[in-house]
Structure formats: structure tokens, C-alpha cells
Design an enzyme around this catalytic site. Structure first.
Site: not given
Ligand code: DX5
Ligand code: ZN
Length: 232
Positions: A11, A36, A38, A40, A69, A71, A140, A182
Site C-alpha cells: 500500500s 495498492h 488508498d 480517502m 481502494h 474509501m 478490512m 487489508d
Molecule cells: C487503511 C488502508 C490500508 C493501509 C494498510 O485504511 O486501506 O491499505 O495502507 O496499512 P498497514 O498495512 O500498515 O496496516
Molecule cells: Zn487499502
């Protein structure tokens, strides 16, 4: 070492944002299968990250699939933008879409593979009537919003249940569906997570927080092999 049925997806959330292109090249060179990504929005989750412009900027740095991903809430308007920016897979949280079936179709119509993401407290029955539209299911194992959190142990039971549903679907003639996890995935727990049914592993802080990305990714693959009763 590569394992054809396993995907390791570092990620970017834990990468150095001041040099993302280089980070992408380095982590793929170190053995990452997917990137990956993310997204947000400070609305669906309490954090704000990166969008389609950054996806477009990293796209030329690798041919590895970019696993977006989302969010964000709402979801639909941003899907064409990510498809245009070079995303290969797009997953979203069903609570964030007014019409999850339509959103899955929209992702595929834009040429990407589609999937649902399940928060720790979100029941798996959102899958029930859309199995034919899923390329991936993402569980998750932390509450979304931040990297570096602890793996929530009840995810293991949820993975077993998701694996059972996917296997039954495929055995009945359905298309393959990947099972991704994840949050809090590390070298020391990836074996049990794989044994519970996951085939695709997001790891942010475990990879980007280490000095040697290759060493971590190789160690993760070794642990997966050990969990299968095979030695390296
Ligand atoms: C959290 C993200 C993850 C995050 C995971 O909301 O969706 O992808 O980067 O990070 P680690 O592997 O550090 O838990
Ligand atoms: Zn993620």
C-alpha cells in the site's frame, strides 16, 4: 520466488509521498505483484489522501496492476476518472454507494476489475446477489483510514466464511474471485491469514516501513509456503 496464485500488494499509504514514482518502481522491482492505492476523502473515513491525478502520475512508472481502494462517499462519479487514470482494479465499500450493483457494473463498463470492501463490522451478505459482478472481495482487518494499525483477529473467521462462499460459487461454475485482506498484515501473521483463505495481501507499513522491501516480500512468500506445509 513468485507464487502464481498469490498477490502481494504493497500500500502506497506508507510510501514516501515526496517520491512516489521511485517508490513504485522500487517496490515492484522488489517483487510486489500489485500496487495498492488508498483513496480517502475525509468524509467516509477520517483522513485525506490521493486521487486520480496521482494515479495518472504513477501509471508510467510500472506495468503492475494498480489496485484502487476507494474509501469515498459517494463513489460513482470518481470511477471513470480512475479508469482514465490507469487503474486496473477498483474496490469500494458498499455502504458508501446508494446502488452497489450499479457501481460494480460501472467499474466493469470502464474496463476495470471490480470488487466490494467489507469493514470489520460489515456483514458478508452484501455479496449475496452480486456474486456474478465481483472480481475481488476485500476484507478490512482494521478500521479504514490509517496505516500501521493492529490486525483484528476476528477477520480470520470472516475470511474462512468468505472463502467458503467464493469456493462454492466457483464450484457451481462461477467466475474466479480473489480474496484480499487489508490492514495489519505482517510477516509474522501472513501465514495464518493465508490459511484462513486469503490469496491477496495488502501490506503498507510492513513493506514501506522496512529498509529492504525485497526481504519483507520474500519473507511473506516464505511464510505463505510454510502455511501450506511446504518449505522454501
Ligand atoms: C487503511 C488502508 C490500508 C493501509 C494498510 O485504511 O486501506 O491499505 O495502507 O496499512 P498497514 O498495512 O500498515 O496496516
Ligand atoms: Zn487499502
Amino acid at each position: 520466488m513468485t507464487l502464481p496464485d498469490i498477490c502481494i500488494a504493497p500500500s502506497l499509504l506508507s510510501a514516501d509521498f515526496s517520491r512516489l514514482g521511485e517508490e513504485v518502481r522500487n517496490v515492484v522491482e522488489a517483487g510486489a505483484d500489485w500496487i495498492h492505492f488508498d483513496v480517502m476523502d475525509n468524509h467516509f473515513v477520517p483522513n485525506l489522501t490521493i486521487g486520480p491525478m496521482v494515479c495518472e502520475a504513477i501509471r508510467p512508472h510500472t506495468s503492475a496492476p494498480i489496485d484502487v481502494h476507494l474509501m469515498v462517499e459517494p463513489v460513482d462519479a470518481i470511477i471513470p476518472q480512475f479508469a482514465k487514470a490507469g487503474a486496473n482494479l477498483i474496490t469500494f465499500h458498499p455502504e458508501a454507494s446508494r446502488h452497489p450493483d450499479r457501481t460494480l457494473g460501472l467499474i466493469r463498463d470502464h474496463g476495470c476489475r471490480a470488487g466490494l470492501v467489507f469493514n470489520p463490522a460489515t456483514p458478508l451478505n452484501w455479496m449475496d446477489y452480486v456474486m456474478d459482478k465481483l472480481d475481488i472481495v476485500l476484507l478490512m482487518s482494521v478500521n479504514p483510514g490509517f496505516g500501521g494499525q493492529q490486525f483484528i483477529p476476528s477477520t480470520l473467521q470472516k475470511l474462512r466464511e468468505a472463502r467458503r462462499r467464493i469456493d462454492a460459487w466457483v464450484q457451481a461454475g462461477g467466475q474466479p474471485i480473489r480474496l484480499e485482506v487489508d490492514g495489519g498484515v505482517k510477516v509474522d501473521n501472513i501465514g495464518v491469514i493465508h490459511a484462513a483463505g486469503a490469496d491477496t495481501f495488502v501490506a503498507g507499513s510492513a513493506v514501506f516501513g522496512a529498509p529492504d522491501y525485497r526481504a519483507v516480500i520474500d519473507a511473506m512468500r516464505s511464510e505463505i509456503l510454510k502455511a501450506r506445509g511446504l518449505s522454501v
